[in-house]
Write a protein that holds these residues in place. Structure first.
Motif, PDB file in Angstrom:
ATOM      1  N   THR A  25       3.404  24.580  14.219  1.00  0.00           N
ATOM      2  CA  THR A  25       4.537  24.015  14.970  1.00  0.00           C
ATOM      3  C   THR A  25       4.785  22.610  14.457  1.00  0.00           C
ATOM      4  OG1 THR A  25       3.184  23.107  16.761  1.00  0.00           O
ATOM      5  CG2 THR A  25       4.002  25.369  17.026  1.00  0.00           C
ATOM      6  N   LYS A  68       8.029  22.808  17.780  1.00  0.00           N
ATOM      7  CA  LYS A  68       8.850  23.975  17.482  1.00  0.00           C
ATOM      8  C   LYS A  68       8.188  24.826  16.401  1.00  0.00           C
ATOM      9  CE  LYS A  68      13.163  21.555  18.608  1.00  0.00           C
ATOM     10  NZ  LYS A  68      14.489  21.110  18.090  1.00  0.00           N
ATOM     11  N   PRO A  69       8.298  26.154  16.493  1.00  0.00           N
ATOM     12  CA  PRO A  69       7.716  27.015  15.453  1.00  0.00           C
ATOM     13  C   PRO A  69       8.253  26.645  14.076  1.00  0.00           C
ATOM     14  CG  PRO A  69       8.405  28.314  17.345  1.00  0.00           C
ATOM     15  CD  PRO A  69       8.934  26.931  17.581  1.00  0.00           C
ATOM     16  N   TYR A  70       7.366  26.701  13.110  1.00  0.00           N
ATOM     17  CA  TYR A  70       7.696  26.221  11.759  1.00  0.00           C
ATOM     18  C   TYR A  70       7.135  27.221  10.764  1.00  0.00           C
ATOM     19  CZ  TYR A  70       8.357  22.599   8.107  1.00  0.00           C
ATOM     20  OH  TYR A  70       8.766  21.867   7.009  1.00  0.00           O
TER      21      TYR A  70
END
Length: 778
Positions: free
Chosen positions: A728, A732-734
């Motif tokens: 993240t 946020k997801p990455y």
């Protein structure tokens, strides 16, 4: 001179100590519990790491990026004594004020001071028989080193020697024994003492006051015509001073002395006070400037105050990265690495802003500006200067401006390996261009990039420099016309790539395109038959007798710089996608990369010792290999990078004096570990992109300056978990396997979830693979 080996002419001396794996010195500094380091990270530094093996590190007193490196010298010749010190020795010649940290060549060791009792001797004597001269035996158990401070007991004299430093001055404290020997106390000052043999061209020595000495010298060693000056003051007035020229006593009243071999012995009556302090200011300008530095930085004699100040400077520097880990070995390695990465570049100006330029003239800096030297650019452009852009952003403009001044003032043009007003010309390429371009692309201000660009373009487009004429005309350098031709071409390709970024930043689009296109010249070396980068003749044919293990195809000279074709084949940093295509596509490239690591670790007899730390034909102990394990990411297999990087961190670095596989190289060997242990690495530093590896620590905090912070968190079930399961970025997801400098410069938080098995999906999609050969302004 191109490579470090051509300067030293072999490594016979190195071989005598290469097998020594000393552990006694590692016990000199009892390592504190991790809780002690929260507010005092200097307590976490084991300075002994790198003082053995081929690390070429010194243990003495220095402040971050300081001009003074006040340290003991145990020998002054041979490859493993480039810093003047090696753990295998048992006697000390004395304490000099300038040293190189982890270099592959030797120099400096200016203005040796050695206290003694009894009969005064004016030659150091040999390591085999210290009694021949003023040397003294010592024991590592009676030696102590910490950031900004060093002490040792000189056993032959019973003298406790202590050293500390400011930026431009060194302070010695010598406590003599309280016995009859005190009546024969003396201090030797040796201006002939230097790295190598008979390197002093001229010297001067005089006494400007009854309690002071001053002088200077010009040396011809690694740096040709290097000038250094000093002013030294004693806390007690000598009863007499005896001068020597060419080791013969000079009649009183004949000073100032001039010559090549000047020394003196100052005698003291210590009946009432057994302690003598010696404070020394140094300068590249004059003895008078050295005296001004002494007055500005060290007007008094308060040793403990100077020691505390030096430690505070180190705590400020070392606290810019904090780590959380239960692994004491990893912690010791990390903070020793951060310490070593913060020694150079070294300050090279005086308190009034004057400095000696590469034109041998004295110049004056603008108010607030600082000048630096000791740029091991072939090494440090890869990870050390990128590290500075993260944790020492305030220094970056001064570093770059110093390089610009050198490029403008030096008859040699763009800096290659500058050392105290001289250009050593060591190693291939001119990677001052990469350091300048990285700062430009990352948006650093306070730098005149037009001036930098003018210097860069002169080298790139005009100078007839080490095969550049062939490179421009033929798009490669013929191996029958120029030594180290393949490596030189690869290095020039990266420098072209670097300059192209500056050209775009400044709006020179035609130049940017031309240079970017020219940076692909490396492709002309790949032989489809052998699938290696291979030397090429002037007639366009491949050089015969090719063997990827060899240093070259003939005995005339080498075709590769401190490497062979195995390592150089993967030596592309800016065009990984093009390299993958050139080697036959993803499948063939990955097979070839695996093959590199799986090869036998054999080298020919003429291989330089720099090629060290072998895993197959990958060489962690030398810089050309440092980015290679990260190339798996560009080919869509980041899990292999994660596995290789963790293995290298665990096996190639140790919390021991010989814990480095190769030379420290003014920070690069350590910077690789620092960056990799945090979980990312700048394969192509000028682009500003960082490639994910695998984080070693549970948590890392980088102080980016101006209140900004980069935090890296690793969640794992077991310490051995090394494979990225997910990431993240700011919560946020990455999915990407890389990020850019501009995404973190204002602060960020990256969280990794790690597991024991590879996640074969993470970072494998085309859109998640790092870009390569992409010009953009960050």
């Amino acid at each position: 001179m191109i490579s470090r080996r051509s300067f030293l002419g072999g490594a016979s001396a190195a071989c005598t100590v290469s097998a020594i794996r000393t552990t006694a010195f590692a016990r000199v500094i009892p390592h504190p519990k991790s809780s002690h380091g929260a507010n005092d990270p200097a307590s976490l530094v084991d300075i002994t790491i790198g003082t053995g093996g081929h690390g070429h590190c010194f243990p003495g007193a220095v402040v971050p990026f300081g001009a003074i490196q006040l340290s003991p010298d145990t020998f002054t010749d041979g490859w493993d004594w480039c810093s003047g010190y090696h753990i295998s020795d048992t006697s000390i010649m004395g304490f000099s004020h300038t040293h190189l940290s982890g270099t592959g060549c030797g120099d400096l060791l200016d203005f040796l001071v050695m206290p003694g009792t009894g009969e005064s001797k004016i030659v150091p004597g040999s390591r085999e028989n210290p009694d021949e001269g003023y040397r003294s035996r010592f024991d590592h158990s009676e030696e102590h080193a910490e950031p900004g401070y060093y002490s040792v007991l000189l056993k032959d004299y019973g003298i406790h020697a202590e050293l500390t430093a400011t930026e431009r001055t060194g302070l010695h404290r010598y406590t003599f024994p309280r016995d009859a020997k005190a009546k024969t106390a003396h201090i030797i000052v040796d201006l002939q003492h230097s790295y190598g043999q008979s390197n002093v061209i001229s010297a001067s020595l005089h006494s400007p006051a009854p309690d002071a000495l001053a002088g200077g010298r010009v040396t011809k060693s690694w740096g040709d015509g290097r000038e250094a000056y000093f002013t030294m003051q004693f806390s007690q007035k000598p009863t007499r001073i005896v001068y020597y020229s060419d080791d013969a006593e000079v009649p009183a009243g004949t000073e100032p002395l001039t010559g090549k071999n000047l020394k003196c012995v100052a005698f003291f009556d210590l009946t009432h006070n057994p302690v003598i302090f010696v404070k020394t200011g140094i300068s590249g300008v004059s003895a008078e400037s050295a005296a001004n530095n002494l007055k500005a930085e060290l007007p008094g004699w308060d040793f403990e105050r100077v020691r505390r100040s030096a430690r505070e400077k180190w705590n400020n520097q070392l606290s810019r990265i904090s780590i959380t880990t239960d692994n004491e070995k990893h912690r010791r390695i990390f903070y020793a690495a951060l310490y070593h990465a913060s020694i150079g570049p070294a300050l090279f100006d005086d308190a009034d802003g004057s400095y000696r330029g590469m034109d041998k003239q004295v110049h004056k800096l603008n108010p607030g500006q600082r000048n630096y030297t000791t740029f091991s650019l072939w090494d440090t452009y890869r990870a050390t200067h990128p590290l500075y852009t993260l944790i020492n952003a305030e220094h970056v403009p001064d570093f770059v401006n110093a390089l610009i001044l050198m490029a403008e003032q030096s008859p040699a043009g763009m800096p290659v390996w500058p050392l105290q007003g001289t250009e050593t010309g060591t190693m291939t390429g001119y990677h001052s261009a990469a350091v300048m371009a990285e700062a430009c692309n990352k948006g650093f201000t306070g730098i005149d990039y037009e001036r930098a660009y003018k210097c860069m373009m002169k080298r790139a487009m005009v100078d007839d420099y080490r095969g550049l004429g062939y490179y421009r005309k033929m798009h490669y350098i013929p191996c029958d016309l120029e030594e180290e031709s393949v490596s030189k071409t690869f290095e020039y390709c990266y420098d072209d790539w670097s300059i192209a970024h500056v050209a775009r930043k400044l709006g020179h689009e035609d130049d940017a395109k031309m240079l970017a296109d020219r940076s692909l010249n490396y492709r002309n070396y790949y032989d489809k038959q052998t699938n290696f980068a291979r030397p090429k003749l002037a007639n366009g044919e491949w050089a015969p007798n090719f063997n990827p293990l060899e240093m070259g195809t003939s005995k005339k000279w080498r075709d590769f710089t401190e490497s062979n074709s195995w390592q150089t084949t993967f030596g592309i940093q800016h065009d990984a996608a093009g390299l993958i295509e050139t080697l036959g596509g993803h499948k063939a490239f990955l097979a070839k990369l695996d093959e590199l690591f799986d090869q036998p670790s054999t080298l020919p007899p003429d291989a330089p010792p720099d090629i060290a730390g072998l895993v197959g034909q990958y060489a962690q102990g030398n810089e050309p290999s440092h980015h290679i394990a990260y190339l798996y990411v560009y080919a869509g297999q980041p899990h292999k990078t994660q596995q290789r990087i963790r293995m290298l961190m665990e096996t190639m670095y140790a919390a021991l004096p010989d814990g480095l596989q190769g030379n420290e190289d003014v920070g690069q060997m350590s910077s690789w570990y620092i960056m990799s242990s945090m979980g990312f690495y700048p394969v192509d530093p000028v682009s500003g992109n960082y490639i994910f590896g695998t984080p070693l620590f549970d948590r890392v905090k980088l102080e980016l300056g101006k209140g900004k912070q980069l935090e890296i968190v690793a969640h794992r079930s077991a310490p051995s978990d090394q494979y990225i399961q997910s990431v993240t970025f700011n919560g946020k997801p990455y999915t990407r396997s890389w990020f850019n400098h501009r995404e973190i410069v204002d602060g960020a938080k990256i969280e990794f979830t790690l597991g024991s098995q590879p996640n074969l999906e993470f970072g494998t999609k085309t859109e998640d693979i790092p870009p390569s050969f992409k010009l953009e302004t960050a």
